[in-house]
Motif scaffolding. Structure first.
Motif, PDB file in Angstrom:
ATOM      1  N   UNK A  98      29.894   8.838 -43.408  1.00 52.97           N
ATOM      2  CA  UNK A  98      30.173   8.945 -41.978  1.00 52.97           C
ATOM      3  C   UNK A  98      30.760   7.666 -41.393  1.00 52.97           C
ATOM      4  N   UNK A  99      30.595   6.546 -42.077  1.00 54.47           N
ATOM      5  CA  UNK A  99      31.166   5.290 -41.583  1.00 54.47           C
ATOM      6  C   UNK A  99      32.684   5.336 -41.594  1.00 54.47           C
ATOM      7  N   UNK A 100      33.245   6.271 -42.362  1.00 55.55           N
ATOM      8  CA  UNK A 100      34.701   6.398 -42.408  1.00 55.55           C
ATOM      9  C   UNK A 100      35.251   7.086 -41.167  1.00 55.55           C
ATOM     10  N   UNK A 101      34.381   7.765 -40.432  1.00 54.50           N
ATOM     11  CA  UNK A 101      34.834   8.473 -39.244  1.00 54.50           C
ATOM     12  C   UNK A 101      35.104   7.505 -38.100  1.00 54.50           C
ATOM     13  N   UNK A 102      36.034   7.880 -37.230  1.00 53.80           N
ATOM     14  CA  UNK A 102      36.339   7.071 -36.058  1.00 53.80           C
ATOM     15  C   UNK A 102      36.234   7.988 -34.838  1.00 53.80           C
ATOM     16  N   UNK A 103      35.002   8.203 -34.341  1.00 55.91           N
ATOM     17  CA  UNK A 103      34.776   9.194 -33.306  1.00 55.91           C
ATOM     18  C   UNK A 103      35.262   8.820 -31.920  1.00 55.91           C
ATOM     19  N   UNK A 104      35.704   7.571 -31.728  1.00 55.08           N
ATOM     20  CA  UNK A 104      36.052   7.133 -30.377  1.00 55.08           C
ATOM     21  C   UNK A 104      37.471   7.529 -29.996  1.00 55.08           C
ATOM     22  N   UNK A 105      38.416   7.368 -30.907  1.00 55.33           N
ATOM     23  CA  UNK A 105      39.815   7.602 -30.568  1.00 55.33           C
ATOM     24  C   UNK A 105      40.317   8.868 -31.263  1.00 55.33           C
ATOM     25  N   UNK A 106      39.967  10.008 -30.737  1.00 54.04           N
ATOM     26  CA  UNK A 106      40.492  11.291 -31.215  1.00 54.04           C
ATOM     27  C   UNK A 106      40.660  12.188 -30.003  1.00 54.04           C
ATOM     28  N   UNK A 107      41.534  13.169 -30.074  1.00 56.32           N
ATOM     29  CA  UNK A 107      41.734  14.057 -28.925  1.00 56.32           C
ATOM     30  C   UNK A 107      40.458  14.738 -28.473  1.00 56.32           C
ATOM     31  N   UNK A 108      39.609  15.151 -29.429  1.00 57.34           N
ATOM     32  CA  UNK A 108      38.429  15.917 -29.066  1.00 57.34           C
ATOM     33  C   UNK A 108      37.256  15.028 -28.660  1.00 57.34           C
ATOM     34  N   UNK A 109      37.235  13.792 -29.125  1.00 62.88           N
ATOM     35  CA  UNK A 109      36.110  12.920 -28.826  1.00 62.88           C
ATOM     36  C   UNK A 109      36.077  12.494 -27.362  1.00 62.88           C
ATOM     37  N   UNK A 110      37.092  12.875 -26.599  1.00 60.93           N
ATOM     38  CA  UNK A 110      37.078  12.573 -25.170  1.00 60.93           C
ATOM     39  C   UNK A 110      35.950  13.317 -24.470  1.00 60.93           C
ATOM     40  N   UNK A 111      35.407  14.349 -25.103  1.00 61.04           N
ATOM     41  CA  UNK A 111      34.248  15.038 -24.530  1.00 61.04           C
ATOM     42  C   UNK A 111      33.014  14.737 -25.381  1.00 61.04           C
ATOM     43  N   UNK A 112      32.972  13.511 -25.924  1.00 65.93           N
ATOM     44  CA  UNK A 112      31.890  13.157 -26.831  1.00 65.93           C
ATOM     45  C   UNK A 112      30.523  13.121 -26.164  1.00 65.93           C
ATOM     46  N   UNK A 113      30.485  13.227 -24.823  1.00 64.21           N
ATOM     47  CA  UNK A 113      29.192  13.293 -24.158  1.00 64.21           C
ATOM     48  C   UNK A 113      28.680  14.731 -24.059  1.00 64.21           C
ATOM     49  N   UNK A 114      29.406  15.681 -24.641  1.00 68.73           N
ATOM     50  CA  UNK A 114      28.975  17.066 -24.624  1.00 68.73           C
ATOM     51  C   UNK A 114      27.976  17.353 -25.724  1.00 68.73           C
ATOM     52  N   UNK A 115      27.011  18.220 -25.430  1.00 61.99           N
ATOM     53  CA  UNK A 115      25.978  18.581 -26.392  1.00 61.99           C
ATOM     54  C   UNK A 115      25.971  20.092 -26.581  1.00 61.99           C
ATOM     55  N   UNK A 116      25.943  20.531 -27.836  1.00 65.99           N
ATOM     56  CA  UNK A 116      25.872  21.958 -28.141  1.00 65.99           C
ATOM     57  C   UNK A 116      24.421  22.339 -28.401  1.00 65.99           C
ATOM     58  N   UNK A 117      23.943  23.345 -27.680  1.00 70.47           N
ATOM     59  CA  UNK A 117      22.594  23.859 -27.870  1.00 70.47           C
ATOM     60  C   UNK A 117      22.664  25.236 -28.522  1.00 70.47           C
ATOM     61  N   UNK A 118      21.978  25.379 -29.642  1.00 70.11           N
ATOM     62  CA  UNK A 118      21.931  26.654 -30.358  1.00 70.11           C
ATOM     63  C   UNK A 118      20.471  27.088 -30.388  1.00 70.11           C
ATOM     64  N   UNK A 119      20.140  28.117 -29.633  1.00 69.37           N
ATOM     65  CA  UNK A 119      18.746  28.542 -29.526  1.00 69.37           C
ATOM     66  C   UNK A 119      18.272  29.209 -30.809  1.00 69.37           C
TER      67      UNK A 119
END
Length: 218
Positions: free
Chosen positions: A110-131
């Motif tokens: 996972x250290x290879x990932x760069x979650x800050x600068x991607x088109x989708x990571x702009x909503x990185x404060x979103x949380x998915x809840x699966x009941x």
């Protein structure tokens, strides 16, 4: 790679049932201080999936035991003829599987990932809840089936869901998939298995840190 992931998963699955739930587990999401009440929240129950897409998802998961990683590339050990003649895949199903699931790459670290600068990571404060109910029926029930088959099957299920769903839930799933690596896939398998066994749901939250996904129960 396949044998190592399966061995690692088996060890952690045993541990998950004899030890306190691993990592960032919680009893109720609303009581956990790590979850900001102002976060964008997405609920699996809000996702809409037509009957044709759901049927396809079930086919993808029906062959879970045949998925594997070859140098971190997702493969399946069945031929096109076997998928169509033995597991009911149509020509369209096979094309979708080939284009959106097979031969996709997952990071080993996972250290290879760069979650800050991607088109989708702009909503990185979103949380998915699966009941718990979502894990037992509907589109997200495929995660339950995939969890017992291991990381490769889980990856195929998530890729299929991200392709089938649109709207906010589809977007957050795509974000999650873009940040996934082998360790998170293994953890997610354990989390789903444990959630089903203990009558809980799970949450998955992309974060701009290491590891890039926060996973827990609610």
């Amino acid at each position: 790679m396949k044998s190592k992931l399966k061995s690692f998963l088996s060890i952690l699955l045993v541990a998950s049932f004899v030890l306190t739930p691993i990592g960032r587990s919680i009893s109720y999401a609303s009581d956990n201080s790590n979850i900001n009440q102002n976060d964008n929240r997405y609920f699996a129950s809000d996702a809409e999936l037509n009957a044709e897409d759901l049927k396809y998802l079930n086919k993808v998961v029906s062959v879970s035991k045949f998925y594997y990683f070859d140098d971190n590339i997702l493969k399946i050990s069945l031929t096109k003829d076997q998928l169509m003649n033995e597991y009911g895949f149509t020509e369209k199903d096979y094309q979708t599987l080939s284009e959106t699931v097979l031969n996709k790459e997952v990071n080993l670290d996972e250290k290879d990932n760069k979650p800050v600068v991607t088109p989708y990571a702009s909503i990185s404060n979103g949380t998915l809840y699966i009941s718990h109910s979502d894990l037992q029926g509907g589109a997200f029930a495929v995660l339950s089936a995939a969890s017992s088959a291991g990381p490769a099957a889980m990856y195929s299920a998530l890729l299929s869901i991200s392709t089938a769903l649109s709207g906010p839930v589809g977007t957050i799933i795509t974000t999650i998939v873009s940040l996934l690596a082998a360790p998170s896939l293994t953890e997610l398998c354990i989390r789903v298995t444990y959630a089903i066994a203990t009558n809980q749901g799970i949450y998955i939250k992309p974060v701009a840190s290491y590891p890039p996904l926060e996973i827990g129960y609610y």
